[in-house]
Design a protein around this motif. Structure first.
Motif: not given
Length: 236
Positions: A98-102, A160-164, A168-172, A209-211
């Motif tokens: 998520l830091t990468r996306l930011a 999602r794999a890292d628990g960030e 159940e998130t639909d990533c696409l 995303l709750g973050r």
């Protein structure tokens, strides 16, 4: 035997070597990429592009079969450059996803500021202008967005794999939502000539995303980025 003599070497600058046809084509494509982040495709004159690129007036069709052919090559160039930027930021090793996306969002904000909000997203601009008028452009622009969506999806899957984010998130689907919102925010930022629409979207997206702690701040240098000196910067 008489020794042969040669003409004395002339001093001064070496003779200027004219650019090759391919080099000139590439220069025009780069120039077109810059112009079309600021202006509409249909209203951008060929002479304006030739003048900016330093190419003789009236010679456009020596390098391209048509303006449409040129425009599609500009899309290819922008898309390739933008994908390199996404890969540099979204695949940064050792950085939380998520830091990468930011970091991508922060770099976009900084880029728009750097150009005084004159430039937007070339793909978004052309999608608004040409999608209903030119099937070839519509399909190519759709392809570009699909590639960008997949890259963000991959980043979100890592989060999602890292628990960030929730398991159940639909990533696409979330990646598609991201681009809908980000492109709209870019358009609004260009309209109001201010980064506020970008910062508002970023804050709302990460809150969703709750973050909210991951959202980039309104000022530069708040989110770490990974620079690659071998990658040409994206024309924001």
């Amino acid at each position: 035997m008489t020794a042969s003599t040669s003409a004395p070497r002339q001093r001064g600058r070496p003779p200027r070597i004219a650019p090759s046809r391919q080099e000139t084509r590439e220069a025009l494509i780069r120039c077109g990429t810059e112009l079309l982040t600021e202006k509409a495709f249909l209203s951008t004159g060929l002479d304006e592009m030739l003048k900016r690129a330093g190419v003789a007036k009236g010679s456009f069709y020596h390098y391209f079969a048509s303006k449409d052919t040129f425009g599609l090559l500009v899309v290819d160039n922008y898309d390739a450059c933008f994908c390199r930027k996404l890969d540099r930021l979204l695949l940064a090793p050792g950085t939380p996803p998520l830091t990468r996306l930011a970091a991508f969002m922060q770099e976009g904000m900084d880029g728009m500021r750097r150009h005084d909000f004159r430039r937007g997203c070339l793909i978004g601009n052309l999608a608004q202008e040409l999608a209903s008028l030119h099937e070839g452009f519509r399909l190519r622009l759709q392809q570009a967005f699909a590639g960008w969506r997949q890259r963000v999806c991959t980043c979100l899957e890592a989060a999602r794999a890292d628990g960030e984010i929730a398991a159940e998130t639909d990533c696409l689907a979330l990646a598609g939502f991201f681009w809908m919102g980000w492109e709209g925010a870019v358009l609004q930022a260009k309209l109001v000539q201010d980064a506020e629409p970008l910062t508002v979207f970023a804050a709302q997206f990460f809150s969703l995303l709750g973050r909210p702690d991951r959202a980039p701040a309104a000022t530069a240098d708040s989110v770490p980025t990974v620079e690659d000196p071998h990658v040409q910067s994206h024309p924001d």
